[in-house]
Write a protein that holds these residues in place. Structure first.
Motif, PDB file in Angstrom:
ATOM      1  N   ASN A  22       0.820  -1.213   0.000  1.00  0.00           N
ATOM      2  CA  ASN A  22       0.000   0.000   0.000  1.00  0.00           C
ATOM      3  C   ASN A  22       0.851   1.259   0.000  1.00  0.00           C
ATOM      4  N   LEU A  23       1.888   1.276   0.839  1.00  0.00           N
ATOM      5  CA  LEU A  23       2.714   2.483   0.971  1.00  0.00           C
ATOM      6  C   LEU A  23       3.435   2.797  -0.339  1.00  0.00           C
ATOM      7  N   VAL A  24       3.976   1.771  -0.985  1.00  0.00           N
ATOM      8  CA  VAL A  24       4.736   2.008  -2.221  1.00  0.00           C
ATOM      9  C   VAL A  24       3.798   2.266  -3.399  1.00  0.00           C
ATOM     10  N   SER A  25       2.692   1.528  -3.443  1.00  0.00           N
ATOM     11  CA  SER A  25       1.747   1.704  -4.555  1.00  0.00           C
ATOM     12  C   SER A  25       1.161   3.107  -4.602  1.00  0.00           C
ATOM     13  N   ALA A  26       1.109   3.770  -3.458  1.00  0.00           N
ATOM     14  CA  ALA A  26       0.517   5.110  -3.399  1.00  0.00           C
ATOM     15  C   ALA A  26       1.408   6.172  -4.030  1.00  0.00           C
ATOM     16  N   LEU A  27       2.669   5.842  -4.275  1.00  0.00           N
ATOM     17  CA  LEU A  27       3.579   6.836  -4.858  1.00  0.00           C
ATOM     18  C   LEU A  27       3.245   7.063  -6.327  1.00  0.00           C
ATOM     19  N   GLU A  61      10.062   3.107   4.770  1.00  0.00           N
ATOM     20  CA  GLU A  61      10.515   3.385   6.125  1.00  0.00           C
ATOM     21  C   GLU A  61       9.444   4.103   6.958  1.00  0.00           C
ATOM     22  N   SER A  62       8.509   4.784   6.280  1.00  0.00           N
ATOM     23  CA  SER A  62       7.428   5.454   7.017  1.00  0.00           C
ATOM     24  C   SER A  62       6.555   4.434   7.741  1.00  0.00           C
ATOM     25  N   GLY A  63       6.568   3.196   7.272  1.00  0.00           N
ATOM     26  CA  GLY A  63       5.810   2.135   7.917  1.00  0.00           C
ATOM     27  C   GLY A  63       6.626   1.343   8.919  1.00  0.00           C
ATOM     28  N   GLY A  64       7.856   1.792   9.181  1.00  0.00           N
ATOM     29  CA  GLY A  64       8.692   1.115  10.172  1.00  0.00           C
ATOM     30  C   GLY A  64       9.472  -0.071   9.625  1.00  0.00           C
ATOM     31  N   PHE A  65       9.477  -0.231   8.304  1.00  0.00           N
ATOM     32  CA  PHE A  65      10.256  -1.295   7.684  1.00  0.00           C
ATOM     33  C   PHE A  65      11.589  -0.703   7.218  1.00  0.00           C
ATOM     34  N   GLN A  66      12.565  -1.599   6.964  1.00  0.00           N
ATOM     35  CA  GLN A  66      13.894  -1.118   6.588  1.00  0.00           C
ATOM     36  C   GLN A  66      14.267  -1.632   5.209  1.00  0.00           C
ATOM     37  N   VAL A  67      14.958  -0.762   4.452  1.00  0.00           N
ATOM     38  CA  VAL A  67      15.501  -1.162   3.155  1.00  0.00           C
ATOM     39  C   VAL A  67      16.975  -1.487   3.352  1.00  0.00           C
ATOM     40  N   ALA A  68      17.322  -2.742   3.103  1.00  0.00           N
ATOM     41  CA  ALA A  68      18.704  -3.185   3.370  1.00  0.00           C
ATOM     42  C   ALA A  68      19.644  -2.697   2.262  1.00  0.00           C
TER      43      ALA A  68
ATOM     44  N   VAL B  17       1.835  -3.675  14.121  1.00  0.00           N
ATOM     45  CA  VAL B  17       1.719  -2.710  15.224  1.00  0.00           C
ATOM     46  C   VAL B  17       2.760  -1.611  15.045  1.00  0.00           C
ATOM     47  N   ASN B  18       3.973  -2.024  14.745  1.00  0.00           N
ATOM     48  CA  ASN B  18       5.064  -1.078  14.538  1.00  0.00           C
ATOM     49  C   ASN B  18       4.775  -0.157  13.356  1.00  0.00           C
ATOM     50  N   SER B  19       4.180  -0.727  12.324  1.00  0.00           N
ATOM     51  CA  SER B  19       3.841   0.059  11.136  1.00  0.00           C
ATOM     52  C   SER B  19       2.828   1.153  11.479  1.00  0.00           C
ATOM     53  N   VAL B  20       1.767   0.787  12.180  1.00  0.00           N
ATOM     54  CA  VAL B  20       0.746   1.777  12.563  1.00  0.00           C
ATOM     55  C   VAL B  20       1.358   2.846  13.471  1.00  0.00           C
ATOM     56  N   LYS B  21       2.170   2.410  14.422  1.00  0.00           N
ATOM     57  CA  LYS B  21       2.821   3.380  15.313  1.00  0.00           C
ATOM     58  C   LYS B  21       3.660   4.379  14.534  1.00  0.00           C
ATOM     59  N   ASN B  22       4.451   3.886  13.594  1.00  0.00           N
ATOM     60  CA  ASN B  22       5.311   4.767  12.801  1.00  0.00           C
ATOM     61  C   ASN B  22       4.506   5.736  11.952  1.00  0.00           C
ATOM     62  N   LEU B  23       3.465   5.223  11.299  1.00  0.00           N
ATOM     63  CA  LEU B  23       2.674   6.063  10.394  1.00  0.00           C
ATOM     64  C   LEU B  23       1.981   7.187  11.155  1.00  0.00           C
ATOM     65  N   VAL B  24       1.423   6.873  12.315  1.00  0.00           N
ATOM     66  CA  VAL B  24       0.687   7.896  13.070  1.00  0.00           C
ATOM     67  C   VAL B  24       1.654   8.840  13.791  1.00  0.00           C
ATOM     68  N   GLN B  58      -6.201   8.765   7.528  1.00  0.00           N
ATOM     69  CA  GLN B  58      -5.495   8.628   6.259  1.00  0.00           C
ATOM     70  C   GLN B  58      -4.121   7.973   6.451  1.00  0.00           C
ATOM     71  N   ALA B  59      -3.428   8.359   7.534  1.00  0.00           N
ATOM     72  CA  ALA B  59      -2.111   7.772   7.802  1.00  0.00           C
ATOM     73  C   ALA B  59      -2.239   6.277   8.050  1.00  0.00           C
ATOM     74  N   ILE B  60      -3.238   5.876   8.817  1.00  0.00           N
ATOM     75  CA  ILE B  60      -3.433   4.451   9.114  1.00  0.00           C
ATOM     76  C   ILE B  60      -3.800   3.687   7.844  1.00  0.00           C
ATOM     77  N   GLU B  61      -4.698   4.277   7.052  1.00  0.00           N
ATOM     78  CA  GLU B  61      -5.150   3.596   5.838  1.00  0.00           C
ATOM     79  C   GLU B  61      -4.068   3.556   4.763  1.00  0.00           C
ATOM     80  N   SER B  62      -3.110   4.471   4.825  1.00  0.00           N
ATOM     81  CA  SER B  62      -2.008   4.452   3.847  1.00  0.00           C
ATOM     82  C   SER B  62      -1.188   3.177   3.995  1.00  0.00           C
ATOM     83  N   GLY B  63      -1.239   2.558   5.171  1.00  0.00           N
ATOM     84  CA  GLY B  63      -0.524   1.315   5.401  1.00  0.00           C
ATOM     85  C   GLY B  63      -1.389   0.084   5.170  1.00  0.00           C
ATOM     86  N   GLY B  64      -2.593   0.288   4.651  1.00  0.00           N
ATOM     87  CA  GLY B  64      -3.458  -0.844   4.347  1.00  0.00           C
ATOM     88  C   GLY B  64      -4.271  -1.330   5.532  1.00  0.00           C
TER      89      GLY B  64
END
Lengths: 68, 68
Positions: A22-27, A61-68, B17-24, B58-64
């Motif tokens: 979702n995060l990447v597709s939105a770009l 990274e906005s979703g808390g994931f990392q790009v290695a 959980v981490n994803s939602v925390k980061n986005l918000v 919107q931030a939460i939904e951006s992560g699906g």
């Protein structure tokens, strides 16, 4: 369209996969995103003039994931 | 600061959980985000003049994820 292949860490389940998709597709300029949970391989078909690596990295990274 | 309590669906693991925390948390005006995976309860301490419900949703939904 170019294809960018990234190794993304931090994805643990299909919810995480969905989040990255979702995060990447939105770009703007991103045509498709395929994610393999087991390997962390993310394959992004994109227009490099509109979606560059820094923007894609930031979205992941906005979703808390990392790009290695 | 106000406290907003939302019911968020689509989170399946601590990566979600981490994803939602980061986005918000990335939104201006958000002071803290607490997430309970089992119940989907998300508690957000925020300045309502800077971070309103549509922006948070919107931030939460951006992560699906979905806000019930």
């Amino acid at each position: 369209m170019n294809t960018l292949i990234l190794n993304v860490t931090g994805m643990r389940c299909m919810g995480c996969v969905n989040s990255v998709k979702n995060l990447v597709s939105a770009l703007p300029g991103v045509a498709s995103v395929e994610v393999d949970l087991a390997s962390g391989r993310v394959e992004i078909s994109h227009d490099p003039a509109r979606a560059d690596l820094p923007a894609i990295r930031q979205a992941i990274e906005s979703g808390g994931f990392q790009v290695a």
